[in-house]
Design a protein around this motif. Structure first.
Motif, PDB file in Angstrom:
ATOM      1  N   HIS A 219       0.827  -1.204   0.000  1.00  0.00           N
ATOM      2  CA  HIS A 219       0.000   0.000   0.000  1.00  0.00           C
ATOM      3  C   HIS A 219       0.867   1.263   0.000  1.00  0.00           C
ATOM      4  N   ILE A 220       1.880   1.276   0.855  1.00  0.00           N
ATOM      5  CA  ILE A 220       2.712   2.477   0.972  1.00  0.00           C
ATOM      6  C   ILE A 220       3.492   2.736  -0.310  1.00  0.00           C
ATOM      7  N   TYR A 221       4.174   1.731  -0.795  1.00  0.00           N
ATOM      8  CA  TYR A 221       5.068   1.959  -1.935  1.00  0.00           C
ATOM      9  C   TYR A 221       4.323   1.994  -3.269  1.00  0.00           C
ATOM     10  N   VAL A 222       3.501   0.982  -3.496  1.00  0.00           N
ATOM     11  CA  VAL A 222       2.854   0.846  -4.803  1.00  0.00           C
ATOM     12  C   VAL A 222       1.714   1.846  -4.981  1.00  0.00           C
ATOM     13  N   GLU A 223       0.922   2.026  -3.919  1.00  0.00           N
ATOM     14  CA  GLU A 223      -0.254   2.886  -4.038  1.00  0.00           C
ATOM     15  C   GLU A 223       0.067   4.345  -3.692  1.00  0.00           C
ATOM     16  N   ASN A 224       0.680   4.555  -2.518  1.00  0.00           N
ATOM     17  CA  ASN A 224       0.867   5.935  -2.050  1.00  0.00           C
ATOM     18  C   ASN A 224       2.029   6.652  -2.722  1.00  0.00           C
ATOM     19  N   GLU A 225       3.077   5.919  -3.026  1.00  0.00           N
ATOM     20  CA  GLU A 225       4.282   6.577  -3.543  1.00  0.00           C
ATOM     21  C   GLU A 225       4.570   6.222  -4.996  1.00  0.00           C
ATOM     22  N   LEU A 226       3.706   5.434  -5.591  1.00  0.00           N
ATOM     23  CA  LEU A 226       3.820   5.072  -7.020  1.00  0.00           C
ATOM     24  C   LEU A 226       5.202   4.509  -7.349  1.00  0.00           C
ATOM     25  N   ARG A 227       5.696   3.664  -6.473  1.00  0.00           N
ATOM     26  CA  ARG A 227       7.013   3.062  -6.707  1.00  0.00           C
ATOM     27  C   ARG A 227       6.830   1.603  -7.102  1.00  0.00           C
ATOM     28  N   ASP A 228       7.473   1.214  -8.171  1.00  0.00           N
ATOM     29  CA  ASP A 228       7.486  -0.203  -8.523  1.00  0.00           C
ATOM     30  C   ASP A 228       8.273  -0.958  -7.466  1.00  0.00           C
ATOM     31  N   MET A 229       7.903  -2.198  -7.264  1.00  0.00           N
ATOM     32  CA  MET A 229       8.719  -3.064  -6.419  1.00  0.00           C
ATOM     33  C   MET A 229       9.148  -4.278  -7.239  1.00  0.00           C
ATOM     34  N   TRP A 230      10.295  -4.799  -6.879  1.00  0.00           N
ATOM     35  CA  TRP A 230      10.834  -5.987  -7.547  1.00  0.00           C
ATOM     36  C   TRP A 230      11.149  -7.019  -6.487  1.00  0.00           C
ATOM     37  N   GLU A 231      10.570  -8.192  -6.656  1.00  0.00           N
ATOM     38  CA  GLU A 231      10.785  -9.252  -5.675  1.00  0.00           C
ATOM     39  C   GLU A 231      11.798 -10.259  -6.207  1.00  0.00           C
ATOM     40  N   TYR A 232      12.906 -10.404  -5.496  1.00  0.00           N
ATOM     41  CA  TYR A 232      13.947 -11.370  -5.854  1.00  0.00           C
ATOM     42  C   TYR A 232      13.834 -12.541  -4.883  1.00  0.00           C
ATOM     43  N   VAL A 312      12.543 -13.497 -10.386  1.00  0.00           N
ATOM     44  CA  VAL A 312      12.443 -12.039 -10.234  1.00  0.00           C
ATOM     45  C   VAL A 312      11.035 -11.628 -10.667  1.00  0.00           C
ATOM     46  N   LYS A 313      10.309 -11.016  -9.753  1.00  0.00           N
ATOM     47  CA  LYS A 313       8.900 -10.684 -10.034  1.00  0.00           C
ATOM     48  C   LYS A 313       8.688  -9.179  -9.928  1.00  0.00           C
ATOM     49  N   TRP A 314       7.986  -8.663 -10.888  1.00  0.00           N
ATOM     50  CA  TRP A 314       7.679  -7.231 -10.919  1.00  0.00           C
ATOM     51  C   TRP A 314       6.356  -6.976 -10.201  1.00  0.00           C
ATOM     52  N   ILE A 315       6.357  -6.009  -9.303  1.00  0.00           N
ATOM     53  CA  ILE A 315       5.122  -5.591  -8.637  1.00  0.00           C
ATOM     54  C   ILE A 315       4.895  -4.135  -9.039  1.00  0.00           C
ATOM     55  N   PRO A 316       4.093  -3.920 -10.073  1.00  0.00           N
ATOM     56  CA  PRO A 316       3.985  -2.563 -10.627  1.00  0.00           C
ATOM     57  C   PRO A 316       3.241  -1.606  -9.713  1.00  0.00           C
ATOM     58  N   SER A 317       3.683  -0.363  -9.719  1.00  0.00           N
ATOM     59  CA  SER A 317       2.959   0.691  -9.014  1.00  0.00           C
ATOM     60  C   SER A 317       1.640   0.935  -9.736  1.00  0.00           C
ATOM     61  N   SER A 406       0.670 -10.008 -14.435  1.00  0.00           N
ATOM     62  CA  SER A 406       1.371  -8.783 -14.062  1.00  0.00           C
ATOM     63  C   SER A 406       2.761  -8.725 -14.696  1.00  0.00           C
ATOM     64  N   GLN A 407       3.190  -9.841 -15.273  1.00  0.00           N
ATOM     65  CA  GLN A 407       4.507  -9.840 -15.888  1.00  0.00           C
ATOM     66  C   GLN A 407       4.441  -9.415 -17.365  1.00  0.00           C
ATOM     67  N   ALA A 412      12.523  -3.716 -17.800  1.00  0.00           N
ATOM     68  CA  ALA A 412      13.773  -4.356 -17.377  1.00  0.00           C
ATOM     69  C   ALA A 412      13.931  -4.209 -15.866  1.00  0.00           C
ATOM     70  N   PRO A 413      14.395  -5.244 -15.210  1.00  0.00           N
ATOM     71  CA  PRO A 413      14.569  -5.178 -13.752  1.00  0.00           C
ATOM     72  C   PRO A 413      15.739  -4.285 -13.361  1.00  0.00           C
ATOM     73  N   PRO A 414      15.823  -3.895 -12.102  1.00  0.00           N
ATOM     74  CA  PRO A 414      16.888  -2.974 -11.663  1.00  0.00           C
ATOM     75  C   PRO A 414      18.290  -3.489 -11.958  1.00  0.00           C
ATOM     76  N   HIS A 415      18.498  -4.805 -11.867  1.00  0.00           N
ATOM     77  CA  HIS A 415      19.855  -5.299 -12.082  1.00  0.00           C
ATOM     78  C   HIS A 415      20.263  -5.247 -13.553  1.00  0.00           C
ATOM     79  N   ALA A 416      19.323  -4.878 -14.425  1.00  0.00           N
ATOM     80  CA  ALA A 416      19.675  -4.690 -15.839  1.00  0.00           C
ATOM     81  C   ALA A 416      19.944  -3.217 -16.128  1.00  0.00           C
TER      82      ALA A 416
END
Lengths: 631, 165
Positions: A219-232, A312-317, A406-407, A412-416
């Motif tokens: 909720h905080i990152y994806v919804e409130n701050e519009l930040r993508d998250m990446w799950e490794y 590696v999973k993308w969790i889009p904002s 969602s994929q 591209a993921p952060p490590h790219a």
């Protein structure tokens, strides 16, 4: 040492009546004889750091919470803490079992069980709270989550790290109910911005580990701050997972001293993971630690020839989710979205005659669109009302919108993306001053011409960026950017309220212009403007108005306004270019305004090197050629 | 808690007026978080205070409003619903989604029954949403409406499929 041993054993006899016997003495004797307190693992569990490089080493734990130590001398004496821990493990539990050492220091107990052969087992203790925390042993894997940078808070510019304890039970497939470890500074309410930066940099805050359910982070990152998250997701054994869970439990609520640059979330989360990952996850030498570097290292690690990171999973904002859904729409659905985004005319033919499926897909896309806009325009109540009308309309449609993976269209993921640290060697020729060589370096992160993968394309985020110049046997600092941020947020859809804004902020010092040396001025500049997308891809045209303050140079004035237009994009896959044409004039000085032209180019698509070629005119003109290396 | 006092006062003023009458029976929504700790006997203020979550980023504040203060699945669900209301509202309108499924998981509902329960919640919530007064409610009060519907469904119509604690 022997004296200490007997004193501690005597203490044992007083503190644990039932277990005060030869067996405990044997255990303690075994621990001392095998120097368990000198083991790297014990030091890692207690967060001891060497405070003296000369022999004998002396140690001090980085944890400042007294309750973390059983022995009064435990903060600085690994042996004392080890023996106190053994004694406490053997002590009879009181009414509240959760307060017993076996429950409070689960990782220590687990490690001692593996490394000591006890004849008499310690008492059985029911660690109810730990069982709740560890989902009764149902955690079967560990994920490391990267929350991409957030420009709303300087401490979050470079992203954030969380550790997620994945519950294997089927019902939690989404992971929303998983336990998540967080680490951050404890900052008082309404802290002054300057105080915040200074204290953050120089150890003025405590920091602490905490935990919460993943839905809250989401909720905080994806919804409130519009930040993508990446799950490794890591490929760990059952025992390794248990170690992480147990030690994370021990760390909850424990205080450290926070340093924004180094002893930050990347450093502490790296430490926690290093319990089971036998390779350093943060630099032991650099005076900074970056979240992205932890992932850069994780992705390269192999365990028995298999990658440590198995998924590696993308969790889009909300914003990214909206863009992805919009890209997946067909033209008909896009026209419905365009219609309703501008005005909710459900009676219009384009909508009323559409199929239920198209209506459902369009509305589901608009949910993301309105939520994204509501996040940016918090006081716009019209958006809230429109969303409610859409919700009501959606209730009238029983058709499923279709759950896209969602994929799909995953970026591209952060490590790219760009590698954070840079060193660039170059040569330049100045129309007035002649030819010189330059050396430029920065610990982080990326500039406008860096690779676009894994970041906001075309934007700039650099810190401590310094350029030295050697000209006519004289070494000077040509420029130094304490912080330089520029976001070019171009609209992806053309819908109202979607992107189009640009802004920049720069604090540092640089030569007044290209026609002088040793003419540095300190400056703070900021600007805002608009951008439009040109052609396909990430090519954009933008215009910006700026205002700046600086120290004076030869009656230049101290306040200046400026404006410029810029064009940035790829001319070829391996050639990215930016052209800036601008004008700057001082408000309170005697110098006349002057035109500024800058044309910068990057060649190459490697993450580890590139070639830069540029031309700049600011009174005098200068050509530059450089080769940059990244690590 | 970030800006706790300031938000508490403002939100109390804004929300207390329209939300004058809470149900006499305890709602799970007011039994968790710092709301229950501070305003055990005042449902409105309890809800208000539950709204005050730290929206922090990298920096953390105390975790006073955590599930440690919320015992039982009903209270956990109420916290969850409050936090994820915008997702739940959308997914319920769509008739599917991971956030809705997670609520039913918290409530201990069998996965085979999820589709039916979601359908039933959808029908009930559609009525609430269509009411003209719904637009005037604050987000926390909308979440309470949703929470009450869910708890009503899982404790009555679908009690056999949901092992509510």
């Amino acid at each position: 040492m022997r004296k200490l041993f007997f004193i501690l054993c005597l203490g044992c006899c007083y503190s644990s009546a039932v277990y005060c016997n030869d067996d405990i003495d044997d255990v303690i004797h075994y621990a001392v004889a095998n120097k368990l307190h000198e083991s790297d693992y014990w030091r890692a569990l207690l967060h001891y750091k060497s405070v003296s490089q000369s022999t004998p080493y002396s140690w001090e734990s980085e944890i400042s919470t007294p309750a973390f130590f059983i022995s009064e001398a435990g903060k600085t004496e690994p042996l004392s803490e080890l023996l106190a821990t053994i004694r406490a493990i053997y002590s009879e539990p009181l009414e509240n079992h959760n307060a017993h050492a076996q429950c409070l220091f689960v990782a220590r107990y687990q490690w001692l069980k593996k490394n000591i052969q006890w004849r008499t087992k310690p008492p059985l203790v029911n660690c109810k709270k730990y069982k709740e925390y560890s989902s009764n042993g149902h955690v079967d894997s560990v994920s490391v989550i990267f929350a991409t940078g957030f420009l709303g808070n300087p401490a979050s510019y470079y992203g954030h790290i969380l550790i997620k304890l994945n519950n294997k039970r089927d019902y939690n497939a989404s992971g929303l109910l998983d336990q998540v470890m967080n680490y951050g500074a404890v900052v008082p309410d309404n802290e002054n911005g300057i105080v915040y930066v200074v204290k953050g940099l120089f150890g003025g805050y405590d920091s602490v580990f905490s935990h919460e359910k993943f839905y809250r982070n989401n909720h905080i990152y994806v919804e409130n701050e519009l930040r993508d998250m990446w799950e490794y997701k890591l490929d760990l054994t059952e025992d390794e997972v248990e170690q992480i869970v147990a030690h994370s439990w021990e760390l909850l609520g424990k205080h450290f001293v926070y340093y924004f640059s180094r002893e930050n979330c990347a450093y502490r989360m790296g430490e926690l993971l290093e319990l089971v990952v036998n390779e350093p996850l943060y630099s032991r030498h650099a005076p900074w630690s970056l979240p992205a570097d932890v992932f850069e290292r994780l992705i390269k690690i192999k365990k028995a020839d298999a990658p440590l990171v198995k998924e590696v999973k993308w969790i889009p904002s909300r914003q990214s989710s909206f863009y992805r859904k919009y890209q997946l729409l067909n033209e008909k659905q896009k026209s419905i979205v365009g219609l309703l985004a501008n005005k909710l005319e459900f009676e219009a033919d384009a909508y009323s005659k559409a199929t239920a499926k198209d209506k459902a897909i369009a509305i589901d896309t608009l949910f993301d669109y309105f939520e994204y806009r509501m996040t940016l325009e918090k006081h716009n109540t019209t958006l809230k009302n429109k969303k409610l009308r859409l919700i009501r309309e959606r209730f009238l449609i029983s058709e499923k919108g279709g759950v896209e993976s969602s994929q799909a269209l995953q970026p591209a993921p952060p490590h790219a993306g760009p590698v954070s640290s840079m060193l660039r060697y170059g040569v330049y020729t100045n129309s007035l001053l002649g030819t010189g060589i330059s050396l430029r370096g920065r610990p982080a992160y990326f500039d406008a011409l860096s690779l676009d993968e894994g970041r906001m394309p075309n934007s700039t985020l650099t810190m401590m960026d310094i350029e030295l110049a050697l000209l006519n046997d004289e070494l000077t600092v040509k420029r130094f950017d304490l912080v330089n941020v520029e976001t070019l947020n171009v609209s992806q859809t053309g819908l109202p309220g979607d992107g189009g804004s640009v802004w920049r902020m720069n604090i540092g010092f640089a030569n007044q212009n290209l026609g002088c040396v040793r003419c540095e001025v300190f400056k703070a500049e900021g600007g805002i403007g608009r951008a439009v997308k040109l052609f396909s891809g990430n090519t954009m045209l933008y215009a910006m108005a700026e205002l700046g303050a600086q120290t004076e140079h030869e009656d230049s004035g101290t306040v200046a306004w400026a404006s410029h237009i810029g064009l940035i994009g790829h001319l070829q896959a391996a050639w990215k270019s930016r052209l800036i044409i601008g004008y700057k004039e001082y408000v309170n000085g005697t110098q006349t305004g002057n035109n500024i032209v800058k044309w910068e180019n990057r060649f190459g698509i490697s993450r580890n090197w590139d070639i830069r070629l540029s031309y700049e005119k600011n009174l005098e003109s200068e050509f530059y050629f450089g080769a940059g290396f990244y690590w | 808690m970030k800006h706790f006092k300031k938000y508490l006062m403002l939100l109390a003023l804004v929300i207390a007026l329209p939300a004058t009458a809470q149900a006499a029976g305890k709602s799970a929504y007011t039994q968790c978080g710092i709301g229950a700790m501070l305003f055990e006997n005042d449902a409105t203020l309890a809800v208000v205070s539950n709204v005050i979550w730290d929206s922090g980023t990298t920096a953390l504040t105390s975790a006073a409003a955590s599930e440690d203060t919320c015992k039982g699945s009903a209270a956990s669900a109420a916290l969850y619903i409050h936090e994820t209301y915008s997702n739940l509202e959308e997914e319920t309108a769509k008739g599917e989604g991971q956030h809705v499924v997670a609520v039913l998981n918290i409530m201990g509902c069998e996965s085979q029954s999820h589709a039916n329960i979601i359908g039933s919640i959808r029908n009930e919530f559609a009525k609430s949403v269509s009411d003209a007064s719904f637009a005037e409610k604050s987000t926390s009060m909308k979440a309470k409406v949703y929470s009450d519907i869910v708890q009503n469904k899982v404790t009555t119509q679908y009690a056999a499929q949901c092992q509510v604690i």
